[in-house]
Design a protein around this motif. Structure first.
Motif, short mmCIF file in Angstrom:
data_model
loop_
_atom_site.label_atom_id
_atom_site.label_comp_id
_atom_site.label_asym_id
_atom_site.label_seq_id
_atom_site.Cartn_x
_atom_site.Cartn_y
_atom_site.Cartn_z
N TRP A 125 33.13 63.84 98.62
CA TRP A 125 33.56 62.99 97.53
C TRP A 125 32.36 62.64 96.66
N THR A 126 32.64 62.16 95.44
CA THR A 126 31.56 61.67 94.59
C THR A 126 31.06 60.34 95.15
N GLU A 127 29.85 59.99 94.76
CA GLU A 127 29.26 58.72 95.22
C GLU A 127 30.11 57.54 94.76
N GLU A 128 30.57 57.57 93.52
CA GLU A 128 31.36 56.48 92.97
C GLU A 128 32.70 56.32 93.70
N PHE A 129 33.41 57.44 93.89
CA PHE A 129 34.70 57.39 94.57
C PHE A 129 34.51 56.90 96.01
N THR A 130 33.48 57.40 96.68
CA THR A 130 33.23 57.01 98.08
C THR A 130 32.98 55.52 98.18
#
Length: 151
Positions: A125-130
């Motif tokens: 996942w992306t850092e933001e989504f995670t």
């Protein structure tokens, strides 16, 4: 915790409503229901209700831990939690959900930042989504009276 949705990444930025039965509240958390970020001296104090409004930088060093004597159970491939603080049972998430891995990392030793790194690597996942997802799982468990920051 909503029974219809498991979109933890969409948990809103807002003051949390924590329905704790005052007669069941543990003595160790009676002083204004505060949660402490790490730093022993000059530590920043954040009220539990205000965790939902905290920025990423404030949440990353927090170490989530499950509240002792709360009960976690499985039924029909769904994880349920019964809070010792509220006496209520909450439907948490399906056993197939990534939220189960997040929950298992809330063991009183991992920071939210470490949990995010582990989950991000496992799911690509992306850092933001995670971060949004882990934050949502954490705050949902706080609202349910099952988890709080380790002091």
């Amino acid at each position: 915790m909503s029974e219809e949705t498991y979109s933890f990444e969409n948990f809103p930025y807002r003051t949390l409503s924590i329905p704790i039965d005052r007669s069941k509240l543990l003595h160790s958390i009676t002083e204004e229901l505060s949660a402490h970020t790490q730093k022993v001296e000059n530590r920043r104090v954040v009220k539990l209700a205000d965790l939902g409004t905290c920025e990423k930088e404030t949440l990353l060093p927090i170490i989530p831990q499950m509240i002792a004597n709360s009960k976690i159970s499985l039924k029909d491939e769904v994880v349920y939690g019964k809070s010792v603080l509220t006496g209520k049972t909450y439907r948490l998430f399906p056993t197939s959900s990534p939220a189960l891995a997040v929950y298992n990392l809330f063991n009183g030793t991992n920071t939210i930042e470490r949990v995010c790194g582990t989950v991000r690597d496992a799911h690509d996942w992306t850092e933001e989504f995670t971060f949004d997802y882990v934050r949502g799982v954490f705050l949902s468990l706080v609202v349910a009276g099952l988890c709080m920051p380790k002091e």
